[in-house]
Write an enzyme that holds these catalytic residues in place. Structure first.
Site, short mmCIF file in Angstrom:
data_model
loop_
_atom_site.label_atom_id
_atom_site.label_comp_id
_atom_site.label_asym_id
_atom_site.label_seq_id
_atom_site.Cartn_x
_atom_site.Cartn_y
_atom_site.Cartn_z
N ASP A 1 43.14 32.38 39.68
CA ASP A 1 41.93 32.41 38.86
C ASP A 1 42.20 32.85 37.43
OD1 ASP A 1 42.54 34.86 39.89
OD2 ASP A 1 40.56 35.24 40.75
N PRO B 1 46.21 55.29 43.66
CA PRO B 1 46.99 56.18 44.53
C PRO B 1 48.48 55.83 44.51
CG PRO B 1 45.05 55.30 45.67
CD PRO B 1 45.16 54.57 44.38
N THR C 1 37.92 57.00 46.68
CA THR C 1 37.17 58.12 46.11
C THR C 1 36.88 57.95 44.62
OG1 THR C 1 39.19 59.37 45.60
CG2 THR C 1 38.20 59.75 47.77
N ASP C 2 37.12 56.75 44.08
CA ASP C 2 36.98 56.53 42.63
C ASP C 2 35.59 56.90 42.10
OD1 ASP C 2 39.46 54.32 42.03
OD2 ASP C 2 38.71 54.48 44.06
N ASP D 1 44.60 40.77 56.93
CA ASP D 1 43.89 42.05 56.82
C ASP D 1 42.52 42.05 57.50
OD1 ASP D 1 42.80 40.32 54.93
OD2 ASP D 1 42.55 41.85 53.38
N1 LIG Z 1 39.85 40.11 53.90
C1 LIG Z 1 39.88 39.93 52.60
N2 LIG Z 1 39.03 39.05 52.03
C2 LIG Z 1 39.08 38.83 50.71
C3 LIG Z 1 39.98 39.51 49.86
C4 LIG Z 1 40.84 40.47 50.47
O1 LIG Z 1 41.66 41.13 49.80
N3 LIG Z 1 40.78 40.63 51.82
N4 LIG Z 1 40.01 39.24 48.53
C5 LIG Z 1 38.83 38.63 47.91
C6 LIG Z 1 39.16 38.07 46.60
S1 LIG Z 1 39.65 39.16 45.40
C7 LIG Z 1 39.02 36.77 46.30
S2 LIG Z 1 39.25 36.22 44.69
C8 LIG Z 1 38.62 35.81 47.32
C9 LIG Z 1 39.39 34.51 47.24
O2 LIG Z 1 38.79 33.59 48.04
P1 LIG Z 1 39.19 32.06 47.93
O3 LIG Z 1 39.25 31.61 46.53
O4 LIG Z 1 38.30 31.32 48.85
O5 LIG Z 1 40.66 32.16 48.57
P2 LIG Z 1 41.96 31.31 48.33
O6 LIG Z 1 42.85 31.66 49.44
O7 LIG Z 1 42.45 31.47 46.97
O8 LIG Z 1 41.49 29.81 48.43
C10 LIG Z 1 40.74 29.30 49.51
C11 LIG Z 1 41.17 27.91 49.84
O9 LIG Z 1 41.01 27.02 48.76
C12 LIG Z 1 41.96 26.00 48.90
N5 LIG Z 1 42.17 25.33 47.62
C13 LIG Z 1 42.89 25.76 46.58
N6 LIG Z 1 42.85 24.85 45.58
C14 LIG Z 1 42.06 23.85 46.02
C15 LIG Z 1 41.63 22.62 45.42
O10 LIG Z 1 41.99 22.29 44.30
N7 LIG Z 1 40.82 21.83 46.17
C16 LIG Z 1 40.42 22.17 47.42
N8 LIG Z 1 39.59 21.35 48.06
N9 LIG Z 1 40.82 23.32 48.00
C17 LIG Z 1 41.63 24.14 47.31
C18 LIG Z 1 43.20 26.71 49.37
O11 LIG Z 1 44.02 25.83 50.10
C19 LIG Z 1 42.63 27.84 50.22
O12 LIG Z 1 42.71 27.53 51.58
O13 LIG Z 1 38.80 36.34 48.62
C20 LIG Z 1 38.16 37.58 48.78
N10 LIG Z 1 38.24 37.91 50.18
N1 LIG Z 2 50.44 36.41 42.15
C1 LIG Z 2 49.17 36.69 42.41
N2 LIG Z 2 48.35 37.11 41.43
C2 LIG Z 2 47.06 37.40 41.68
C3 LIG Z 2 46.51 37.21 42.98
C4 LIG Z 2 47.41 36.80 44.02
O1 LIG Z 2 47.02 36.68 45.20
N3 LIG Z 2 48.71 36.55 43.70
N4 LIG Z 2 45.19 37.42 43.20
C5 LIG Z 2 44.32 37.45 42.03
C6 LIG Z 2 43.02 38.01 42.39
S1 LIG Z 2 41.89 36.97 43.17
C7 LIG Z 2 42.67 39.27 42.08
S2 LIG Z 2 41.09 39.79 42.46
C8 LIG Z 2 43.58 40.18 41.40
C9 LIG Z 2 43.65 41.51 42.12
O2 LIG Z 2 44.67 42.27 41.63
P1 LIG Z 2 44.51 43.84 41.38
O3 LIG Z 2 43.26 44.05 40.58
O4 LIG Z 2 45.76 44.32 40.82
O5 LIG Z 2 44.17 44.40 42.84
P2 LIG Z 2 45.02 44.62 44.17
O6 LIG Z 2 46.25 43.81 44.11
O7 LIG Z 2 44.15 44.37 45.31
O8 LIG Z 2 45.33 46.15 44.19
C10 LIG Z 2 46.15 46.75 43.25
C11 LIG Z 2 46.18 48.26 43.39
O9 LIG Z 2 44.95 48.82 43.84
C12 LIG Z 2 45.24 50.06 44.42
N5 LIG Z 2 44.12 50.53 45.23
C13 LIG Z 2 43.80 50.19 46.49
N6 LIG Z 2 42.71 50.88 46.90
C14 LIG Z 2 42.33 51.66 45.86
C15 LIG Z 2 41.28 52.59 45.66
O10 LIG Z 2 40.48 52.87 46.54
N7 LIG Z 2 41.18 53.14 44.43
C16 LIG Z 2 42.05 52.86 43.42
N8 LIG Z 2 41.85 53.42 42.25
N9 LIG Z 2 43.08 52.03 43.61
C17 LIG Z 2 43.22 51.43 44.80
C18 LIG Z 2 46.47 49.79 45.23
O11 LIG Z 2 47.20 51.00 45.46
C19 LIG Z 2 47.21 48.77 44.37
O12 LIG Z 2 48.21 49.38 43.63
O13 LIG Z 2 44.89 39.62 41.32
C20 LIG Z 2 44.91 38.27 40.92
N10 LIG Z 2 46.28 37.88 40.67
MO LIG Z 3 39.94 38.01 43.42
#
Ligand SMILES: Nc1nc2c(c(=O)[nH]1)N[C@H]1C(S)=C(S)[C@@H](COP(=O)(O)OP(=O)(O)OC[C@H]3O[C@@H](n4cnc5c(=O)[nH]c(N)nc54)[C@H](O)[C@@H]3O)O[C@H]1N2
Ligand SMILES: Nc1nc2c(c(=O)[nH]1)N[C@H]1C(S)=C(S)[C@@H](COP(=O)(O)OP(=O)(O)OC[C@H]3O[C@@H](n4cnc5c(=O)[nH]c(N)nc54)[C@H](O)[C@@H]3O)O[C@H]1N2
Ligand SMILES: [Mo]
Ligand code: SF4
Length: 719
Positions: free
Chosen positions: A13, A194, A213-214, A688
């Site tokens: 994203d 943490p 606890t943030d 997870d």
């Molecule tokens: N349990 C749990 N749930 C979470 C999170 C977590 O940490 N734990 N994180 C949350 C966060 S931060 C986010 S951003 C969301 C992400 O949620 P999503 O954006 O839904 O997750 P992704 O795994 O990035 O993508 C979902 C699907 O989109 C498909 N996809 C990717 N590109 C394309 C495309 O161009 N076309 C089509 N048709 N499909 C495509 C991929 O194959 C993948 O299977 O999930 C949230 N949900």
């Molecule tokens: N390569 C790569 N890049 C990505 C993604 C990916 O899947 N792969 N995902 C993208 C997406 S959708 C998102 S939302 C971002 C997320 O990316 P970040 O915002 O960095 O979030 P996380 O990776 O979930 O967590 C990072 C930190 O949060 C800390 N943390 C966990 N729980 C707590 C808490 O309760 N309090 C505090 N203060 N810290 C805590 C953990 O110790 C960890 O160090 O990354 C994006 N970038």
């Molecule tokens: Mo995300």
């Protein structure tokens, strides 16, 4: 095709702007299109490894045998759409349009608003987007306090407060470079995490709070800032309501009390509060960790309050407002098509699983304010503010009431893996009459479908972005290649369904290009006029126009009060009730996340180059804890909560505080057998969501976001 053409990478994203180049043997390569979008991340370099992957879905599939048996036959698009439309019509005729549910990630399909428009034409209200767990819920709290989203001005920031963000060149490089540039200018970084992360190593102050606890820390910062008179009294008097109630609320949150709750030094809390308040331009950039806690609303509200009372609002953290000029996503969605009685049926607004802040009843609270500002449509910041509550949705899909939900569409969304309570989602999908998945891969969610429709990927489509209405700006991305095989874009699919369902008038445009031209017509442009790659600014309401019910910054939120919740932030100790009932049985607090460099959420595990870098899902555990459990580095172990179990490879890690573990998000193994017998290609063995339930105690009460970061407790043992 595609050489010199500007597109937007969507392998994550980050949305880096890229330009197509001719590679060897006709393969596609991309290069950065502008300096702010570095696009030097290895994922973008692997565009053709993804696009031309042998396992990519390139033809429509229909299930044969039982749902989840993993047997498929190829069908034509016309057959698939005819059958899907007929089955959906039967569900709607029997149970009403509220029996259709859609989970969609607009970024993954390149469209916002189209699906909502189709749903609104049908009268269907049960839509969920993963943004509900990621930035969308932040947006709704910002809306409650400021009326719209506040975005940091990185170019000016001299103090950055991160709540758990960990950034590098493979995880959001664009923001990482902004951070590095700010630090090079001498900005101060306050990291609340943490873990001793790489980003925390760059920090001037590192507050290693206890997980979850943030909110207590943020309340104490407000306490210090008010008690020591460090706030901007002029801004507060002119622009804020609720200051006296706020002062009273935070009086009890002394640094000493927060120190006890958070497990950090009281003096460090005082010192960092002063640094934040005394900066010239302090910013608290959005971070997902605040979005997935049981105290999420309070934490986000406290962050909003900090920005406001210290005078950084519209002076470092800019509140724009819904765009005017050009048809934005929410305007395209045309929520006005929905009858009030249909809106009232949206799940999660009332009843036992009510978490109203992201639903339509909350969106309605801003109607007068947006009308006063001359906005001629119902805004929706990140496609989530008009959404249903996920836990209420999955319960209704399982037949737990209040009414039947019998047809489910996953659109660019791996629903099974992307919420809490994974087993309950599998059960919910299995209970449907019709399941349709629009995907690039046969994901765990697609493995439960009746029809799997092959979608295009970002380099194969035109996009009028952004897909969300956070900022008043329009950008165009152009296809660099034709879609692989029989893959199609989502507009074509949505239109095919609309025509067959008798609501074709709602999507009258022959193709996406016509739709984009229609959206740009009000500003006198066509989609092709944007080919130079430069974004077009849309109009926005004047700065300082707060679209809250009172027209002011609401430190005590009237929207929250109207919804029956506390108008002020508070802190509740996260508690896993089953673990509390058996002290010692689940010794470790678990957080999901710490994003993986080699994958993106649930995607990319099938990519050979990246999988080689991260072959197995890793549990990060402190070496002392590992020794206590008899777990060796590199050994498989079982991680068990009171709600489920996963298997992970242990990685002994000094950076992980004792008494806590990290479980990864998004792991499945595309190479393993799929279907229910295969545990959905091991998604049920590794993700997870198997450990973290969507029970009421694990949800933020106002928004319904699950506590995925520091509520659930686990036990760890060798496998
Ligand atoms: N349990 C749990 N749930 C979470 C999170 C977590 O940490 N734990 N994180 C949350 C966060 S931060 C986010 S951003 C969301 C992400 O949620 P999503 O954006 O839904 O997750 P992704 O795994 O990035 O993508 C979902 C699907 O989109 C498909 N996809 C990717 N590109 C394309 C495309 O161009 N076309 C089509 N048709 N499909 C495509 C991929 O194959 C993948 O299977 O999930 C949230 N949900
Ligand atoms: N390569 C790569 N890049 C990505 C993604 C990916 O899947 N792969 N995902 C993208 C997406 S959708 C998102 S939302 C971002 C997320 O990316 P970040 O915002 O960095 O979030 P996380 O990776 O979930 O967590 C990072 C930190 O949060 C800390 N943390 C966990 N729980 C707590 C808490 O309760 N309090 C505090 N203060 N810290 C805590 C953990 O110790 C960890 O160090 O990354 C994006 N970038
Ligand atoms: Mo995300
Ligand atoms: S960071 Fe990498 S994967 Fe994400 S959008 Fe930018 S180039 Fe694509």
């Amino acid at each position: 095709m595609g050489e010199g053409v500007v597109s937007t990478c969507r392998f994550c994203d980050g949305g880096c702007r890229v330009v197509g180049e001719a590679g060897d043997d006709g393969r596609l390569r991309v290069a950065p299109a502008s300096p702010e979008f570095p696009a030097i991340c290895p994922k973008a370099a692997a565009v053709d490894e993804y696009r031309l992957h042998p396992d990519r879905l390139t033809v429509p599939l229909r299930r044969v045998g039982e749902r989840g048996a993993g047997e498929w036959e190829r069908v034509s698009w016309d057959e698939a759409l005819d059958e899907i439309a007929a089955k959906l019509r039967a569900v709607i005729d029997e149970h009403g349009p509220e029996a259709l549910a859609v989970a969609e990630m607009p970024l993954n399909i390149g469209f916002g608003g189209v699906t909502r428009r189709l749903m609104n034409a049908l009268g269907a209200v049960n839509y969920t987007a993963p943004t509900q767990l990621c930035m969308g819920n932040t947006a709704q709290v910002h809306r409650a306090v400021y009326g719209w989203f506040a975005s940091p001005d990185w170019a000016r920031a001299d103090c950055i407060v991160y709540f758990g963000q960990d950034r590098d060149m493979q995880r959001w490089p664009a923001e990482y470079l902004q951070l590095k540039a700010a630090l090079a200018r001498g900005a101060t970084l306050i990291e609340v995490d943490p873990r001793l992360t790489d980003t925390a190593r760059l920090a001037d102050y590192h507050l290693r709070v206890r997980y979850g606890t943030d909110a207590a820390l943020a309340l104490a910062w407000i306490n210090v800032i008010i008690e020591e008179g460090l706030y901007d009294a002029g801004f507060v008097a002119a622009w804020c309501v609720g200051f006296d109630e706020l002062r009273e609320r935070v009086a009890a949150w002394t640094p000493e009390r927060a120190a006890e709750v958070c497990g950090v030094d009281a003096e460090l809390i005082r010192q960092t509060a002063r640094v934040y308040a005394n900066a010239a331009c302090a910013v608290i950039p959005w971070g997902v960790v605040a979005d997935m806690q049981v105290n999420s609303t309070s934490l986000l509200q406290a962050q909003c309050i900090l920005r406001a009372i210290c005078g950084y609002l519209n002076d470092g953290e800019n509140v724009s407002g819904p765009a005017l000029g050009g048809v934005v996503n929410a305007q395209l969605a045309a929520f006005e098509m929905l009858a009030p009685e249909q809106r009232a049926k949206q799940l999660g607004q009332d009843g036992p699983r009510a978490h109203p802040l992201l639903t339509m009843c909350a969106a309605a609270l801003y109607r007068d304010a947006t009308a006063r500002a001359g906005i001629p449509y119902e805004p929706d910041i990140l496609g989530e503010s008009q959404a249903c509550d996920p836990s209420a949705l999955f319960a209704a899909m399982r037949g737990e009431g209040p009414y039947p939900v019998r047809a489910f569409f996953a659109v660019g969304n791996n629903t099974v893996m992307s919420y809490a309570g994974q087993q309950g989602i599998v059960d919910a999908i299995r209970a449907q009459d019709l399941v349709v998945v629009f995907e690039n891969w046969l994901t765990p969610t697609a493995q439960l479908a009746d029809y799997v429709l092959p979608g295009d990927m970002w380099a194969e489509r035109d996009v009028l972005g952004p897909e969300f209405d956070v900022a008043p700006v329009l950008t165009a991305s152009y296809a660099l290649r034709e879609p692989a095989g029989e893959c199609r874009g989502w507009y074509e699919v949505a239109k095919g369904l609309a025509d067959r369902l008798g609501v074709g008038d709602a999507l009258p445009w022959a193709d996406a290009r016509e739709l984009f031209d229609w959206r740009l017509a009000p500003i006198g442009k066509t989609f092709d006029d944007l080919r130079d790659g430069r974004p077009v600014l849309a109009e926005a309401p004047a700065r300082g126009c707060f679209l809250t019910p009172s027209g002011k910054v609401e430190l005590a939120s009237s929207a929250l009060a109207t919804l029956g919740h506390d108008p002020l932030p508070s802190y509740v100790e996260p508690c896993d009730p089953a673990a509390a009932a058996e002290p010692g049985r689940y010794p470790y607090v678990a957080f999901a996340g710490l994003r993986e460099r080699a994958s993106y959420n649930t995607n990319f595990h099938q990519m050979p180059t990246f999988r080689a870098q991260a072959p197995e899902p890793l549990l990060l555990i402190n070496p002392a804890d590992a020794a206590a459990e008899g777990v060796a580095d590199g050994a498989w172990c079982v991680v068990e909560s009171a709600y489920g179990r996963v298997e992970l490879v242990a990685r002994l890690d000094d950076a992980q505080p004792a008494g806590s573990v990290r479980v990864p998000h998004g792991w499945w193994k595309p190479e393993l057998p799929g279907g229910l017998v295969g545990g959905l290609s091991a998604a049920c063995l590794h993700n997870d969501g198997m450990l973290m339930p969507d029970a009421e105690w694990n949800l933020d009460p106002v928004q319904g976001v699950p506590g995925l970061r520091g509520t659930v407790r686990v036990a760890v043992r060798p496998r």
